[in-house]
Structures are given as structure tokens and as C-alpha cells.
Design an enzyme around this catalytic site. Structure first.
Site, PDB file in Angstrom:
ATOM      1  N   ASN A  87       3.065  11.072   2.892  1.00  0.00           N
ATOM      2  CA  ASN A  87       1.656  10.994   3.271  1.00  0.00           C
ATOM      3  C   ASN A  87       1.605  10.758   4.775  1.00  0.00           C
ATOM      4  OD1 ASN A  87      -1.034  10.473   3.656  1.00  0.00           O
ATOM      5  ND2 ASN A  87      -1.092   8.600   2.414  1.00  0.00           N
TER       6      ASN A  87
ATOM      7  N   LYS B 111      -0.912  10.735   6.594  1.00  0.00           N
ATOM      8  CA  LYS B 111      -2.176  10.076   6.971  1.00  0.00           C
ATOM      9  C   LYS B 111      -2.791  10.816   8.177  1.00  0.00           C
ATOM     10  CE  LYS B 111      -0.545   5.838   4.865  1.00  0.00           C
ATOM     11  NZ  LYS B 111      -0.571   4.389   4.801  1.00  0.00           N
TER      12      LYS B 111
ATOM     13  N   HIS C 105      -6.524   6.780  -2.560  1.00  0.00           N
ATOM     14  CA  HIS C 105      -5.685   5.945  -1.695  1.00  0.00           C
ATOM     15  C   HIS C 105      -6.481   4.713  -1.268  1.00  0.00           C
ATOM     16  CE1 HIS C 105      -3.195   4.582   1.603  1.00  0.00           C
ATOM     17  NE2 HIS C 105      -2.234   5.334   1.098  1.00  0.00           N
TER      18      HIS C 105
ATOM     19  N   GLU D 236      -6.738   3.266   1.436  1.00  0.00           N
ATOM     20  CA  GLU D 236      -7.459   3.419   2.715  1.00  0.00           C
ATOM     21  C   GLU D 236      -8.791   4.122   2.501  1.00  0.00           C
ATOM     22  OE1 GLU D 236      -4.135   5.183   4.728  1.00  0.00           O
ATOM     23  OE2 GLU D 236      -3.111   3.248   4.647  1.00  0.00           O
TER      24      GLU D 236
ATOM     25  N   GLU E 275       0.644   1.516  -5.283  1.00  0.00           N
ATOM     26  CA  GLU E 275       0.802   1.076  -3.894  1.00  0.00           C
ATOM     27  C   GLU E 275       0.102  -0.266  -3.693  1.00  0.00           C
ATOM     28  OE1 GLU E 275       1.596   4.585  -1.027  1.00  0.00           O
ATOM     29  OE2 GLU E 275      -0.558   4.351  -1.205  1.00  0.00           O
TER      30      GLU E 275
ATOM     31  N   GLY F  18       2.371  -0.471   5.167  1.00  0.00           N
ATOM     32  CA  GLY F  18       2.472  -0.605   6.619  1.00  0.00           C
ATOM     33  C   GLY F  18       2.826  -1.998   7.094  1.00  0.00           C
TER      34      GLY F  18
ATOM     35  N   SER G 282       5.747   0.580   2.470  1.00  0.00           N
ATOM     36  CA  SER G 282       6.875   0.226   3.339  1.00  0.00           C
ATOM     37  C   SER G 282       8.220   0.716   2.801  1.00  0.00           C
ATOM     38  CB  SER G 282       6.902  -1.290   3.594  1.00  0.00           C
ATOM     39  OG  SER G 282       5.743  -1.677   4.301  1.00  0.00           O
TER      40      SER G 282
HETATM   41  P1  13P Z   1       3.767   2.995   4.478  1.00  0.00           P
HETATM   42  O1  13P Z   1       4.952   3.702   3.911  1.00  0.00           O
HETATM   43  O2  13P Z   1       3.552   3.280   5.930  1.00  0.00           O
HETATM   44  O3  13P Z   1       3.748   1.551   4.130  1.00  0.00           O
HETATM   45  O4  13P Z   1       2.470   3.642   3.762  1.00  0.00           O
HETATM   46  C1  13P Z   1       2.435   3.719   2.391  1.00  0.00           C
HETATM   47  C2  13P Z   1       1.287   4.559   2.001  1.00  0.00           C
HETATM   48  O5  13P Z   1       0.150   4.145   2.114  1.00  0.00           O
HETATM   49  C3  13P Z   1       1.565   5.909   1.495  1.00  0.00           C
HETATM   50  O6  13P Z   1       0.444   6.478   0.928  1.00  0.00           O
END
Ligand code: 13P
Length: 244
Positions: A9, A11, A96, A98, A165, A171, A203
Site C-alpha cells: 500500500n 498510500k 483502511h 486512514e 491492521e 507507521g 510496521s
Molecule cells: P506501515 O507498514 O507503514 O505501518 O503501514 C501499514 C498500513 O497501513 C498498510 O495499509
């Protein structure tokens, strides 16, 4: 048994040039790999570019979108429909954390997207996860999952990939312990069916990927930050081979 799955991803990262270079490096380095399935989810605006890079590669690396709008077309300025995504992708991330947080997406809206994707033969990668570590975390995750599957036919559950997740792990460099991720994954499979594909995200790096292989509840990973570095992402994919 299906192959372990690694989903990238990206992002809201990469320029057009970055997307082209990153996907080319990943394609070239994974050209001869087998025993793992890989999905790249670049920003929607670079889907066409990455699709043209991946076209030359085999079946190992395929394409997914990070989001979609459930209507087929119409006056929805700035949105991208499931049917548009279908021209380029096999997968689409939905729900997600976010999007739930910054864009106030609800379980109901997310379930609409899941249904629209299924109706168009696309594979939803449905994300769920709790905000904080707490005694009732797993129950919260399961409640969110059930809410996000509202009005989805049970017989379609097997077509959905669920990505667990935990928000506290995204992150933060504080990934979940493997036995905890495994336990949540197994609970998710009690809902989705034993054959369902469940991913862990939060992470994940080339250093800790082994924590998430060989678990009954986890069949792959959803990778954010570490998917933006070709060499690290390729290492993650290589370490996933046979790791289910
Ligand atoms: P990170 O791997 O940067 O922690 O992000 C995870 C994530 O949100 C993948 O969709």
C-alpha cells in the site's frame, strides 16, 4: 492451499517517475520468483503507469487500487468508480483506518464498497483494526468486521481478503506480537471461513517479516512504508515464499 500474499500500500506517496521506477524494480527483481503472490496498490493516478510496467511481468505481481466509490458512474466529483478500477485492477483496498479516520468512512459505506467490488468480480481487501491495545480489542475488531460486511452475502465471504491492521501498529515501528496477530487472524477466520485469506499489517519490515509467517491465522501481509523501498519490499516477498 493458496500462496502467501504480500500487498503493497503506497498510500499517498510517489511521483509519476517514482512510481515507474519502483514498479519496474519490483517487477524485475520478482520476475523469477514463485511461491508468493504480490499486489501493488499505487495511488489511483498512477495505476495506468504501473499497469503498463506490470503488463510485461507474469502472474506473480498484480495490481490493486487503494480506494473506490461504490456507484458505477455519475456526478461524484473527484471519485473513481469500481467499474473504472476494474479496467486495470484485480484488487481494491477498502476500509483502511486512514479512510475511516480522515474521511469519516463508516462501516455502512465500506460495506457498500465491498458489495460493489464483489458485484464487479473484484477482490476486496477489507481492513479492520482496533485503535488501542485493550482487553476487548479482539471483540472490537470482530464487531467492526461484521459491521463492514453488512448485507454482504455469507456465500461471498470466501471472495474477500481481510487485512487486520491494529491502528497502534501502523507507521509506529511497534508491530503486533505474532501470537496476538495469529489469535486475531483465527477469530477473523471463524467469521470468514477457514479457507479465507487474512493479512496482517502494521510496521511490517524485512527484519520482522518472519514473525508473520507460518501462522494458522495469517496468510500474508499488507505493507505500507517498507513497500516504498524496492530492495526492502523484494526481501519481504522473498521471505514470504513458502511462509504460510
Ligand atoms: P506501515 O507498514 O507503514 O505501518 O503501514 C501499514 C498500513 O497501513 C498498510 O495499509
Amino acid at each position: 492451499m493458496s500462496l502467501p500474499l504480500v500487498v503493497a500500500n503506497w498510500k499517498m506517496n510517489t511521483s509519476l517517475a517514482d512510481a515507474s521506477v519502483l514498479s519496474t524494480l519490483i517487477r524485475n527483481n520478482l520476475r523469477n520468483i514463485s511461491g508468493v503472490q504480490v499486489v501493488l496498490c499505487p495511488p489511483n493516478i498512477w495505476l495506468q503507469e504501473v499497469a503498463s510496467v506490470l503488463e510485461i511481468s507474469g502472474e506473480t505481481v498484480s495490481l490493486g487500487a487503494q480506494n473506490c466509490y461504490p456507484e458505477a458512474s455519475g456526478a461524484y466529483t473527484g471519485e473513481i468508480s469500481v467499474t473504472m478500477i476494474k479496467d486495470l485492477c484485480r484488487y481494491c483496498i477498502v476500509g483502511h483506518s486512514e479512510r475511516r479516520h480522515y474521511f469519516k468512512e463508516t462501516n455502512e459505506f465500506i460495506s457498500e464498497k465491498v458489495r460493489a467490488l464483489l458485484a464487479n468480480d473484484l477482490i476486496p481487501i477489507l481492513c479492520v483494526g482496533e485503535a488501542h491495545r485493550a482487553d476487548n480489542s479482539v471483540d472490537l475488531v470482530i464487531a467492526q468486521l461484521k459491521g463492514s460486511l453488512d448485507d454482504v452475502e455469507k456465500e461471498d465471504y470466501g471472495k474477500i481478503i481481510v487485512a487486520y491492521e491494529p491502528i497502534w501498529a501502523i507507521g509506529t515501528a511497534d508491530s503486533a506480537e505474532s501470537d496476538y496477530a495469529d489469535r486475531v487472524g483465527q477469530r477473523i477466520k471463524q467469521i470468514m471461513g477457514a479457507e479465507a485469506t487474512v493479512l496482517y499489517g502494521g510496521s511490517v519490515t524485512a527484519e520482522n517479516i518472519e514473525h508473520f509467517t507460518g501462522l494458522d491465522g495469517i496468510d500474508g501481509v499488507l505493507v505500507g512504508g517498507a513497500s516504498l523501498k524496492a530492495s526492502e519490499f523484494v526481501k519481504i516477498c522473498e521471505k514470504m515464499v513458502g511462509g504460510k
